[in-house]
Write a protein that holds these residues in place. Structure first.
Motif, PDB file in Angstrom:
ATOM      1  N   PHE A 118      -1.827  -2.594   5.887  1.00 11.61           N
ATOM      2  CA  PHE A 118      -1.319  -2.311   4.541  1.00 11.61           C
ATOM      3  C   PHE A 118      -0.191  -1.282   4.544  1.00 11.61           C
ATOM      4  O   PHE A 118       0.284  -0.882   3.491  1.00 11.61           O
ATOM      5  N   ALA A 119       0.266  -0.926   5.734  1.00 14.51           N
ATOM      6  CA  ALA A 119       1.472  -0.080   5.820  1.00 14.51           C
ATOM      7  C   ALA A 119       2.639  -0.841   5.193  1.00 14.51           C
ATOM      8  O   ALA A 119       3.566  -0.262   4.639  1.00 14.51           O
ATOM      9  N   ALA A 120       2.521  -2.179   5.205  1.00 16.31           N
ATOM     10  CA  ALA A 120       3.593  -3.019   4.628  1.00 16.31           C
ATOM     11  C   ALA A 120       3.825  -2.670   3.155  1.00 16.31           C
ATOM     12  O   ALA A 120       4.907  -2.834   2.613  1.00 16.31           O
ATOM     13  N   LEU A 121       2.806  -2.130   2.498  1.00 14.37           N
ATOM     14  CA  LEU A 121       2.951  -1.814   1.068  1.00 14.37           C
ATOM     15  C   LEU A 121       3.787  -0.553   0.861  1.00 14.37           C
ATOM     16  O   LEU A 121       4.083  -0.169  -0.260  1.00 14.37           O
ATOM     17  N   ASP A 122       4.162   0.110   1.966  1.00 15.89           N
ATOM     18  CA  ASP A 122       4.953   1.346   1.809  1.00 15.89           C
ATOM     19  C   ASP A 122       6.447   1.047   1.736  1.00 15.89           C
ATOM     20  O   ASP A 122       7.239   1.940   1.492  1.00 15.89           O
ATOM     21  N   VAL A 123       6.831  -0.199   1.975  1.00 16.62           N
ATOM     22  CA  VAL A 123       8.278  -0.476   1.984  1.00 16.62           C
ATOM     23  C   VAL A 123       8.698  -1.200   0.707  1.00 16.62           C
ATOM     24  O   VAL A 123       7.870  -1.595  -0.090  1.00 16.62           O
ATOM     25  N   SER A 124       9.987  -1.302   0.534  1.00 15.99           N
ATOM     26  CA  SER A 124      10.625  -2.069  -0.549  1.00 15.99           C
ATOM     27  C   SER A 124      10.123  -1.648  -1.937  1.00 15.99           C
ATOM     28  O   SER A 124       9.705  -0.524  -2.151  1.00 15.99           O
ATOM     29  N   LEU A 126       7.515  -2.148  -3.677  1.00 12.14           N
ATOM     30  CA  LEU A 126       6.165  -1.611  -3.904  1.00 12.14           C
ATOM     31  C   LEU A 126       6.094  -0.185  -3.356  1.00 12.14           C
ATOM     32  O   LEU A 126       5.367   0.654  -3.866  1.00 12.14           O
ATOM     33  N   GLY A 127       6.896   0.084  -2.333  1.00 13.09           N
ATOM     34  CA  GLY A 127       6.945   1.453  -1.803  1.00 13.09           C
ATOM     35  C   GLY A 127       7.475   2.399  -2.873  1.00 13.09           C
ATOM     36  O   GLY A 127       6.906   3.459  -3.134  1.00 13.09           O
ATOM     37  N   LYS A 128       8.543   1.936  -3.574  1.00 16.43           N
ATOM     38  CA  LYS A 128       9.129   2.774  -4.637  1.00 16.43           C
ATOM     39  C   LYS A 128       8.106   2.939  -5.768  1.00 16.43           C
ATOM     40  O   LYS A 128       7.927   4.016  -6.331  1.00 16.43           O
ATOM     41  N   ALA A 129       7.385   1.848  -6.056  1.00 17.57           N
ATOM     42  CA  ALA A 129       6.400   1.901  -7.155  1.00 17.57           C
ATOM     43  C   ALA A 129       5.308   2.911  -6.821  1.00 17.57           C
ATOM     44  O   ALA A 129       4.813   3.633  -7.687  1.00 17.57           O
ATOM     45  N   ARG A 130       5.018   3.008  -5.533  1.00 22.09           N
ATOM     46  CA  ARG A 130       3.973   3.976  -5.143  1.00 22.09           C
ATOM     47  C   ARG A 130       4.507   5.397  -5.303  1.00 22.09           C
ATOM     48  O   ARG A 130       3.882   6.243  -5.926  1.00 22.09           O
ATOM     49  N   THR A 131       5.724   5.627  -4.800  1.00 24.70           N
ATOM     50  CA  THR A 131       6.240   7.013  -4.850  1.00 24.70           C
ATOM     51  C   THR A 131       6.509   7.420  -6.307  1.00 24.70           C
ATOM     52  O   THR A 131       6.374   8.584  -6.656  1.00 24.70           O
ATOM     53  N   VAL A 176      -2.051   3.209  -4.684  1.00 23.83           N
ATOM     54  CA  VAL A 176      -2.714   2.320  -3.720  1.00 23.83           C
ATOM     55  C   VAL A 176      -3.545   3.146  -2.744  1.00 23.83           C
ATOM     56  O   VAL A 176      -3.023   4.064  -2.115  1.00 23.83           O
ATOM     57  N   ARG A 177      -4.837   2.834  -2.677  1.00 24.34           N
ATOM     58  CA  ARG A 177      -5.718   3.559  -1.744  1.00 24.34           C
ATOM     59  C   ARG A 177      -6.385   2.551  -0.818  1.00 24.34           C
ATOM     60  O   ARG A 177      -7.070   1.635  -1.280  1.00 24.34           O
ATOM     61  N   VAL A 178      -6.177   2.703   0.477  1.00 24.41           N
ATOM     62  CA  VAL A 178      -6.727   1.780   1.462  1.00 24.41           C
ATOM     63  C   VAL A 178      -7.945   2.429   2.114  1.00 24.41           C
ATOM     64  O   VAL A 178      -7.907   3.595   2.495  1.00 24.41           O
ATOM     65  N   HIS A 179      -9.053   1.671   2.171  1.00 26.79           N
ATOM     66  CA  HIS A 179     -10.322   2.197   2.697  1.00 26.79           C
ATOM     67  C   HIS A 179     -10.759   1.363   3.904  1.00 26.79           C
ATOM     68  O   HIS A 179     -10.772   0.124   3.830  1.00 26.79           O
ATOM     69  N   ASP A 180     -11.114   2.029   4.982  1.00 28.51           N
ATOM     70  CA  ASP A 180     -11.589   1.348   6.187  1.00 28.51           C
ATOM     71  C   ASP A 180     -13.085   1.076   6.042  1.00 28.51           C
ATOM     72  O   ASP A 180     -13.885   2.022   5.957  1.00 28.51           O
ATOM     73  N   LEU A 181     -13.440  -0.205   6.013  1.00 22.75           N
ATOM     74  CA  LEU A 181     -14.855  -0.574   5.832  1.00 22.75           C
ATOM     75  C   LEU A 181     -15.744   0.073   6.889  1.00 22.75           C
ATOM     76  O   LEU A 181     -16.901   0.423   6.634  1.00 22.75           O
ATOM     77  N   ARG A 182     -15.179   0.307   8.065  1.00 26.20           N
ATOM     78  CA  ARG A 182     -15.996   0.872   9.154  1.00 26.20           C
ATOM     79  C   ARG A 182     -16.461   2.308   8.839  1.00 26.20           C
ATOM     80  O   ARG A 182     -17.420   2.792   9.421  1.00 26.20           O
ATOM     81  N   ASP A 183     -15.808   2.935   7.870  1.00 24.07           N
ATOM     82  CA  ASP A 183     -16.269   4.283   7.458  1.00 24.07           C
ATOM     83  C   ASP A 183     -17.656   4.198   6.811  1.00 24.07           C
ATOM     84  O   ASP A 183     -18.349   5.209   6.698  1.00 24.07           O
ATOM     85  N   ALA A 184     -18.046   2.997   6.415  1.00 28.78           N
ATOM     86  CA  ALA A 184     -19.378   2.816   5.796  1.00 28.78           C
ATOM     87  C   ALA A 184     -20.321   2.107   6.758  1.00 28.78           C
ATOM     88  O   ALA A 184     -21.397   1.637   6.345  1.00 28.78           O
ATOM     89  N   ALA A 185     -19.948   2.041   8.044  1.00 26.20           N
ATOM     90  CA  ALA A 185     -20.812   1.437   9.074  1.00 26.20           C
ATOM     91  C   ALA A 185     -21.212   2.566  10.018  1.00 26.20           C
ATOM     92  O   ALA A 185     -20.368   3.100  10.741  1.00 26.20           O
ATOM     93  N   HIS A 186     -22.490   2.943   9.979  1.00 23.34           N
ATOM     94  CA  HIS A 186     -22.868   4.214  10.628  1.00 23.34           C
ATOM     95  C   HIS A 186     -23.537   4.071  11.985  1.00 23.34           C
ATOM     96  O   HIS A 186     -23.903   5.075  12.588  1.00 23.34           O
ATOM     97  N   LEU A 196       4.661  -5.286 -12.993  1.00 21.99           N
ATOM     98  CA  LEU A 196       4.396  -4.036 -13.724  1.00 21.99           C
ATOM     99  C   LEU A 196       5.712  -3.489 -14.263  1.00 21.99           C
ATOM    100  O   LEU A 196       6.716  -3.464 -13.552  1.00 21.99           O
ATOM    101  N   PRO A 197       5.696  -3.022 -15.523  1.00 21.34           N
ATOM    102  CA  PRO A 197       6.922  -2.462 -16.108  1.00 21.34           C
ATOM    103  C   PRO A 197       7.491  -1.357 -15.208  1.00 21.34           C
ATOM    104  O   PRO A 197       6.757  -0.497 -14.745  1.00 21.34           O
ATOM    105  N   GLY A 198       8.784  -1.444 -14.923  1.00 18.28           N
ATOM    106  CA  GLY A 198       9.435  -0.390 -14.155  1.00 18.28           C
ATOM    107  C   GLY A 198       9.525  -0.680 -12.672  1.00 18.28           C
ATOM    108  O   GLY A 198      10.291  -0.044 -11.944  1.00 18.28           O
ATOM    109  N   VAL A 199       8.752  -1.680 -12.199  1.00 11.85           N
ATOM    110  CA  VAL A 199       8.802  -1.957 -10.752  1.00 11.85           C
ATOM    111  C   VAL A 199      10.058  -2.761 -10.402  1.00 11.85           C
ATOM    112  O   VAL A 199      10.774  -2.437  -9.464  1.00 11.85           O
TER     113      VAL A 199
END
Ligand SMILES: Nc1ncccc1[N+](=O)[O-]
Length: 231
Positions: free
Chosen positions: A13-19, A21-26, A32-42, A158-161
């Motif tokens: 999902f680093a791809a979402l940092d460019v172009s 959508l990257g501007k929309a994030r900044t 956008v929050r990316v969660h690693d499922l393995r953080d819930a595998a103990h 989304l408006p403004g994107v």
């Protein structure tokens, strides 16, 4: 809009940092929050999948890590839509993109193609709105690429994107037709001339030509999109 993405491949999902959508994030339009499922595998190996009951090839994603991850994400008390990309889902088309674009929060659950234990979908549907969506009748190895496509299709509405909202109205599938062919300078290229009507300055004639081209292209490539009377 807040987007949560749960995946075992957060790096995709680093791809979402460019172009755009990257501007929309900044600019704060998209959170956008990316969660690693393995953080819930103990367990020691942070196991997220296992063999399917009933036998068969491939692996199925275990319910416990998903349950724990979604408990956390759903605890915020707002009313997110939880999206499970799956080939077994409802077709994701432009009307669905528009519907998702008015949500205040989306949670995307990226499973492997063999799927997530069905009880995760049932358990989630008992406490939140759920949508199982498919990009098309083909097989990906997981939901991540589908989520990237959905996020782009939704985010750009989304408006403004998008700089010029006008460009959103003149697109394929926006008016139920495929879009007309486009041209830019030079007027002649390798002996091929831009259709003269487009250089006539007659806006009415241009609009009529473009509609005719859109109907002709749709009839040729996607007759299924045309209304029965073919108008
Ligand atoms: N086609 C797909 N294959 C695997 C996962 C998700 C998919 N989809 O279309 O959303």
């Amino acid at each position: 809009m807040r987007l949560d993405v749960v995946t075992i491949f957060p790096e995709l999902f680093a791809a979402l940092d460019v172009s755009l959508l990257g501007k929309a994030r900044t600019s704060g339009l998209l959170d956008v929050r990316v969660h690693d499922l393995r953080d819930a595998a103990h367990d020691r190996h942070r196991t997220v999948d296992d063999t399917p009951y009933g036998g068969g090839a491939g692996m199925v994603m275990k319910p416990e890590p998903w349950g724990e991850m979604l408990d956390g994400l759903l605890a915020d008390g707002d009313d997110p839509l939880v999206v499970f990309p799956t080939p077994a889902g409802t077709p994701f088309r432009q009307p669905v993109a528009k519907a998702l674009a008015v949500e205040s929060r989306l949670i995307f659950c990226c499973g492997r193609y063999e799927g997530i234990d069905q009880r995760v979908v049932e358990d989630t549907a008992a406490r939140a709105r759920v949508a199982e969506l498919s990009l098309g009748d083909f097989v990906l190895n997981g939901g991540e690429v589908a989520v990237l496509a959905i996020v782009e299709a939704v985010g750009r509405l989304l408006p403004g994107v998008i700089g010029n909202p006008e460009s959103l109205t003149e697109e394929s599938h926006e008016d139920g037709l495929l879009e007309y062919p486009s041209y830019t300078k030079p007027a002649v290229w390798r002996g091929r001339e831009v259709p003269p009507v487009l250089r006539s300055g007659d806006h009415g004639a241009v609009a009529r030509w473009r509609h005719e081209q859109a109907v002709a292209r749709t009839r040729r490539v996607r007759p299924d999109l045309l209304p029965p009377d073919g108008s």
